[in-house]
Scaffold this active site. Sequence first.
Site, PDB file in Angstrom:
ATOM      1  N   ASP A 223      12.231   2.276   0.733  1.00  0.00           N
ATOM      2  CA  ASP A 223      11.944   3.120   1.908  1.00  0.00           C
ATOM      3  C   ASP A 223      12.098   4.598   1.548  1.00  0.00           C
ATOM      4  O   ASP A 223      11.262   5.440   1.909  1.00  0.00           O
ATOM      5  CB  ASP A 223      12.811   2.722   3.114  1.00  0.00           C
ATOM      6  CG  ASP A 223      14.243   2.362   2.741  1.00  0.00           C
ATOM      7  OD1 ASP A 223      14.534   2.245   1.535  1.00  0.00           O
ATOM      8  OD2 ASP A 223      15.080   2.216   3.648  1.00  0.00           O
TER       9      ASP A 223
ATOM     10  N   TYR B 203       4.420 -12.739  -3.601  1.00  0.00           N
ATOM     11  CA  TYR B 203       3.033 -13.211  -3.560  1.00  0.00           C
ATOM     12  C   TYR B 203       2.854 -14.568  -4.239  1.00  0.00           C
ATOM     13  O   TYR B 203       1.855 -15.245  -4.028  1.00  0.00           O
ATOM     14  CB  TYR B 203       2.084 -12.188  -4.213  1.00  0.00           C
ATOM     15  CG  TYR B 203       1.954 -10.888  -3.449  1.00  0.00           C
ATOM     16  CD1 TYR B 203       2.633 -10.688  -2.260  1.00  0.00           C
ATOM     17  CD2 TYR B 203       1.148  -9.859  -3.912  1.00  0.00           C
ATOM     18  CE1 TYR B 203       2.527  -9.498  -1.554  1.00  0.00           C
ATOM     19  CE2 TYR B 203       1.031  -8.664  -3.217  1.00  0.00           C
ATOM     20  CZ  TYR B 203       1.734  -8.494  -2.038  1.00  0.00           C
ATOM     21  OH  TYR B 203       1.615  -7.318  -1.345  1.00  0.00           O
TER      22      TYR B 203
ATOM     23  N   ASP C  30      -0.831   2.366  -3.213  1.00  0.00           N
ATOM     24  CA  ASP C  30      -1.871   2.835  -2.282  1.00  0.00           C
ATOM     25  C   ASP C  30      -1.447   4.144  -1.622  1.00  0.00           C
ATOM     26  O   ASP C  30      -2.277   5.036  -1.408  1.00  0.00           O
ATOM     27  CB  ASP C  30      -2.148   1.783  -1.199  1.00  0.00           C
ATOM     28  CG  ASP C  30      -3.297   0.868  -1.595  1.00  0.00           C
ATOM     29  OD1 ASP C  30      -3.546   0.754  -2.811  1.00  0.00           O
ATOM     30  OD2 ASP C  30      -3.934   0.279  -0.700  1.00  0.00           O
TER      31      ASP C  30
END
Length: 368
Positions: free
Chosen positions: A222, A142, A250
């Site tokens: 994953d 980011y 989330d």
Amino acid sequence: MTKLNICVLPGDGIGPEVTKEAVRILRFVAESQGYDFRFTERAIGGTAIRQFGSALPQETVETCVKSNAVLLGAVGSPEFDSLPSKEKPEAGLLGIRKALGGFANLRPAKAYPAIADCSPIKAEVLGKADIMFVRELLGGLYFGQPRGFEGNRDSAFNTMRYSVEEIERVGRVAFELARKRKKKVTSVDKANVLEVSQLWREVITMLGKEYPDVKLDHMYVDACSMRLITHPTTFDVVLTENLFGDILTDEAAALCGSLGMLSSATIGGNIDLYEPVHGSAPDIAGKGIANPLGAIASAAMMLRHTAKLEDDARDIEDAIREVLEAGYRTADLAKPKSKWVLSTSDMGKMVENKLSEALDRRRAYHAV
Ligand code: NAD
């Protein structure tokens, strides 16, 4: 620390409704324990644009940086949707996070068996899952440079970059937290593909040697995303870099049944920032039905991490659990058979009542 200057940024939508209840609980703790908590309210987000023409007025930043901790509600309002990103209410949130400088984002994902029927996961799988995510917040994809578009926007690129120092400082937060919990850290990476992850794994492995009492596992991102759903009770502290943490937190949030239940802390910078995970929820704002428990749990995190008042933090968390066990719900948690569906302020009062009972019990215990 029994003296705290707290800057409260209620923000927009349901932000003021839920922070009011968190402040109610903090005031109650201060009064009943003889602590000196002082609250200064400042504007942020859409409210600040309306009042001062900026989503993050200078006065707000100045008050925050002089405080011991900041309690934020939420920002965002549809009336400002057409503004450019830099002028939107959300710019105020990004700005205050930057000004406070926290690099470790703590997001607990705790399942309350009393509201297991709100979770998409089967109750027997969910159990008493209690996971603490530690997400690196200032580095990685980011923020990495260089970034941008190339040619005629026919390609684009970002850079995932971490220094040893950045990995180590967030790693320490995770190991220290694990020491106070079930003494297990799961470090998440993609070391089978990414060099950044290989460095991440090396640094965390070395750091782990300083914490021989904490069990360290490494897991590919994953695999972790799958295991969070299939075996959520096997995790204690999950340590991740920025992007993986954004996604996994989330996912884990969904385990807990409602966005309104989730709390967070951003620590490690100059001033710690506490906020519920949810947004301003314009669809329910002003109706008095928002769930304040995420904001109240964020206040508990403030007492634990900034004030080091572990007993009081735990009392608040126990009060939340007891309220739910007694069958009280806000609208987001309610089912057709729910007996007591409370407003935002009644839920706050109910937590205060339970807390008061807990303190009376503790006093009675010490008196004998
Ligand atoms: P949201 O979190 O505001 O709402 C999503 C859904 O969850 C809505 O249906 C809402 O009613 C419900 N919900 C959220 N919190 C609740 C609570 N405490 N009790 C009961 N129900 C609750 O997300 P959104 O709708 O995507 O965004 C609305 C605004 O909030 C946007 O402007 C967005 O940019 C902003 N936002 C701010 C933050 C923040 O301040 N940290 C975080 C996310 C979104």
